[in-house]
Scaffold this active site. Structure first.
Site, PDB file in Angstrom:
ATOM      1  N   LYS A 153       3.125   8.110   5.172  1.00  0.00           N
ATOM      2  CA  LYS A 153       3.397   8.810   4.085  1.00  0.00           C
ATOM      3  C   LYS A 153       3.997  10.247   4.386  1.00  0.00           C
ATOM      4  O   LYS A 153       3.220  10.883   4.713  1.00  0.00           O
ATOM      5  CB  LYS A 153       2.192   9.174   3.081  1.00  0.00           C
ATOM      6  CG  LYS A 153       1.728   7.552   2.163  1.00  0.00           C
ATOM      7  CD  LYS A 153       0.713   7.970   1.339  1.00  0.00           C
ATOM      8  CE  LYS A 153       0.251   6.828   0.621  1.00  0.00           C
ATOM      9  NZ  LYS A 153      -0.918   7.000  -0.574  1.00  0.00           N
ATOM     10  N   GLU A 167     -11.698  15.579   3.332  1.00  0.00           N
ATOM     11  CA  GLU A 167     -10.960  14.116   3.398  1.00  0.00           C
ATOM     12  C   GLU A 167     -11.842  13.436   4.084  1.00  0.00           C
ATOM     13  O   GLU A 167     -12.050  12.095   4.123  1.00  0.00           O
ATOM     14  CB  GLU A 167      -9.730  14.128   4.027  1.00  0.00           C
ATOM     15  CG  GLU A 167      -8.663  14.900   3.148  1.00  0.00           C
ATOM     16  CD  GLU A 167      -8.006  14.237   2.205  1.00  0.00           C
ATOM     17  OE1 GLU A 167      -8.356  12.933   2.081  1.00  0.00           O
ATOM     18  OE2 GLU A 167      -7.056  14.680   1.522  1.00  0.00           O
ATOM     19  N   LYS A 219      -8.723   4.766   8.720  1.00  0.00           N
ATOM     20  CA  LYS A 219      -7.218   4.757   8.046  1.00  0.00           C
ATOM     21  C   LYS A 219      -6.514   3.954   8.622  1.00  0.00           C
ATOM     22  O   LYS A 219      -5.815   3.212   7.833  1.00  0.00           O
ATOM     23  CB  LYS A 219      -6.981   6.262   8.185  1.00  0.00           C
ATOM     24  CG  LYS A 219      -5.563   6.294   7.619  1.00  0.00           C
ATOM     25  CD  LYS A 219      -5.203   7.382   6.826  1.00  0.00           C
ATOM     26  CE  LYS A 219      -3.865   7.367   6.036  1.00  0.00           C
ATOM     27  NZ  LYS A 219      -3.362   8.610   5.283  1.00  0.00           N
ATOM     28  N   ARG A 267      -4.991   0.452   0.111  1.00  0.00           N
ATOM     29  CA  ARG A 267      -4.635   1.784   0.560  1.00  0.00           C
ATOM     30  C   ARG A 267      -4.715   2.603  -0.732  1.00  0.00           C
ATOM     31  O   ARG A 267      -5.063   3.857  -0.523  1.00  0.00           O
ATOM     32  CB  ARG A 267      -3.121   2.037   1.043  1.00  0.00           C
ATOM     33  CG  ARG A 267      -2.878   3.063   1.507  1.00  0.00           C
ATOM     34  CD  ARG A 267      -1.808   3.337   2.428  1.00  0.00           C
ATOM     35  NE  ARG A 267      -1.526   4.468   3.046  1.00  0.00           N
ATOM     36  CZ  ARG A 267      -0.628   4.926   3.814  1.00  0.00           C
ATOM     37  NH1 ARG A 267       0.215   3.909   4.405  1.00  0.00           N
ATOM     38  NH2 ARG A 267      -0.401   5.949   4.076  1.00  0.00           N
ATOM     39  N   HIS A 274      -7.841  12.313  -5.735  1.00  0.00           N
ATOM     40  CA  HIS A 274      -6.591  12.889  -5.200  1.00  0.00           C
ATOM     41  C   HIS A 274      -5.694  12.715  -6.868  1.00  0.00           C
ATOM     42  O   HIS A 274      -4.864  13.819  -6.894  1.00  0.00           O
ATOM     43  CB  HIS A 274      -5.699  12.228  -4.412  1.00  0.00           C
ATOM     44  CG  HIS A 274      -6.060  12.240  -3.075  1.00  0.00           C
ATOM     45  ND1 HIS A 274      -7.367  12.176  -2.454  1.00  0.00           N
ATOM     46  CD2 HIS A 274      -5.198  12.943  -1.867  1.00  0.00           C
ATOM     47  CE1 HIS A 274      -7.307  12.322  -1.376  1.00  0.00           C
ATOM     48  NE2 HIS A 274      -6.418  13.212  -0.837  1.00  0.00           N
ATOM     49  N   HIS A 331      -4.517  16.539  -7.391  1.00  0.00           N
ATOM     50  CA  HIS A 331      -2.985  16.792  -7.355  1.00  0.00           C
ATOM     51  C   HIS A 331      -2.784  17.697  -8.600  1.00  0.00           C
ATOM     52  O   HIS A 331      -1.873  18.550  -8.705  1.00  0.00           O
ATOM     53  CB  HIS A 331      -2.118  15.514  -7.352  1.00  0.00           C
ATOM     54  CG  HIS A 331      -1.992  14.948  -6.061  1.00  0.00           C
ATOM     55  ND1 HIS A 331      -1.526  13.695  -5.493  1.00  0.00           N
ATOM     56  CD2 HIS A 331      -2.618  15.372  -4.671  1.00  0.00           C
ATOM     57  CE1 HIS A 331      -1.792  13.423  -4.432  1.00  0.00           C
ATOM     58  NE2 HIS A 331      -2.260  14.467  -3.771  1.00  0.00           N
ATOM     59  N   HIS A 389      -5.026  21.901  -0.739  1.00  0.00           N
ATOM     60  CA  HIS A 389      -5.371  20.404  -0.922  1.00  0.00           C
ATOM     61  C   HIS A 389      -6.668  19.834  -0.868  1.00  0.00           C
ATOM     62  O   HIS A 389      -7.293  19.354  -1.780  1.00  0.00           O
ATOM     63  CB  HIS A 389      -4.274  19.670  -0.321  1.00  0.00           C
ATOM     64  CG  HIS A 389      -4.242  18.280  -0.305  1.00  0.00           C
ATOM     65  ND1 HIS A 389      -3.974  17.483  -1.662  1.00  0.00           N
ATOM     66  CD2 HIS A 389      -4.657  17.245   0.536  1.00  0.00           C
ATOM     67  CE1 HIS A 389      -4.318  16.321  -1.478  1.00  0.00           C
ATOM     68  NE2 HIS A 389      -4.414  16.134  -0.055  1.00  0.00           N
TER      69      HIS A 389
HETATM   70  N1  GLY Z   1      -3.562  10.109   1.934  1.00  0.00           N
HETATM   71  C1  GLY Z   1      -3.986   8.698   1.504  1.00  0.00           C
HETATM   72  C2  GLY Z   1      -2.774   7.886   2.089  1.00  0.00           C
HETATM   73  O1  GLY Z   1      -2.264   8.144   3.263  1.00  0.00           O
HETATM   74  O2  GLY Z   1      -2.830   6.791   1.608  1.00  0.00           O
END
Ligand code: GLY
Length: 360
Positions: free
Chosen positions: A143, A185, A227, A242, A249, A253, A266
């Site tokens: 991303k 995170e 991840k 995902r 978030h 955000h 963040h």
């Molecule tokens: N930070 C969330 C993702 O990469 O999907």
């Protein structure tokens, strides 16, 4: 050294995340990933000393090296900064085989990644994350984005790196506030995917805050594996898996945007966002109060904020509606239903959000 493979269904590709504790292997790693005569290193003034080590590795690996240095901070993650980098790439004669190397935290990774995704319709990208947050989350999974005044990360792409070199040495000098942001995170992974990791964070909180190398290696490796597994299953966030990683978030955000990216970092905004999302899940009867409290205690233990600022609620709800997870006018939020598990919930009302934002 720990190696985490990220397998991608598209084009049957795979890349590696190396969790290392030196720079020695970086040159050979790059040579094994890409055949490129030229590298363009993007860093900020905070990561300049680390970028020097990366540049040496690139020179050793036979690259011609150019570089760009930006001021630090989320306010740099704009189309204007991207335009500056496009000019510099053009000035140094970058071609489609130029390797863009992002040396920094989430801002540099997202911005340099966005530039790599778009310049000449795509250049190869190497991520060298230098913050805990970038190591466990933003450097893995492709991303990349810049912010729009209406919402964070509104303009972006999926552009997978050719590899990720996470050198834990970078964490030794990472400022405390940045380190704690990364822990937000890691707590997220524990809450939504891995109850065992959450238990580990609770039981080893002291060693984590002392940055014991073996404990850091464990949490970085474990987070990257979690991840990588999600990205393999749902690379473009179309299958639902995902989206779970966006826990906290949508609130977070909106908080960052409300402060024009000059307030919470963040990870801090995400910590408060997770506290709000857990509260909402408890309000709905989805989550036990006990789990929400354990999450809150752990975030506090890591020195992270858990209470929203007194921003106008309408503004926060409006910003949340601009989040990419929203569907039309409906808010969609990731809500945990037990420790280590969460679901994407699509019928969240404004009233529920307001209630979750109001802490007595
Ligand atoms: N930070 C969330 C993702 O990469 O999907």
């Amino acid at each position: 050294m720990d190696v985490v493979a990220v397998s991608l269904a598209q084009n049957n590709r795979c890349y590696e995340v190396i969790v290392a504790d030196d720079w020695q292997g970086l040159g050979p790693f790059i040579r094994g990933c890409v055949d490129s005569p030229h590298a363009f290193v993007v860093a900020d003034t905070n990561t300049l000393p680390l970028a020097g080590a990366v540049q040496s590795a690139l020179l050793d690996a036979g690259h011609r090296v150019d570089s760009a240095v930006l001021p630090p901070g989320e306010s740099q993650k704009t189309l204007s900064s991207a335009a500056i980098l496009y000019d510099q790439l053009s000035d140094v004669g970058a071609g489609r085989d130029t390797l863009v190397v992002a040396v920094g935290g989430g801002v540099i990774g997202d911005l340099a990644g966005f530039v790599a995704a778009t310049y000449m319709r795509g250049l190869p990208l190497l991520m060298v994350p230098t913050t805990l947050l970038a190591m466990v989350d933003s450097s893995v999974g492709g991303k990349v984005a810049v912010n729009h005044w209406r919402a964070k990360n509104l303009i972006g792409a999926f552009h997978q790196p050719i590899g990720v070199w996470a050198n834990l040495i970078a964490l030794v000098t990472l400022p405390d506030r940045e380190f704690r942001c990364g822990l937000a995170e890691v707590v997220k992974y524990g809450v939504v995917l891995d109850a065992e990791l959450f238990d580990y964070l609770e039981s080893r909180a002291e060693s984590i805050l002392d940055r014991e190398p073996s404990v850091l290696a464990h949490i970085v490796g474990r987070s990257c594996r979690l991840k990588a597994d999600i990205v393999t299953r749902d690379e473009r966030e179309t299958a639902g898996a995902r989206a779970i990683l966006n826990y906290g978030h949508t609130f977070g955000h909106a908080f960052e945007q409300a402060a024009a990216y000059e307030g919470w970092r963040h990870g801090e905004a995400v910590a408060v966002g997770m506290a709000c999302a857990a509260r909402l899940a408890v309000q709905r009867g989805l989550l036990s109060r006990d789990v929400a409290e354990r999450q809150q205690h752990l975030l506090e233990r890591f020195g992270l904020p858990v209470v929203p600022e007194a921003w106008p609620l309408d503004g926060i709800v409006a910003a949340m509606r601009h989040d990419k997870k929203s569907l039309g006018s409906r808010l969609r939020l990731v809500l945990p239903d037990r420790l280590g598990h969460a679901a994407l919930v699509g019928d969240v009302s404004d009233e529920e959000v307001r209630q979750a934002l109001q802490v007595e």
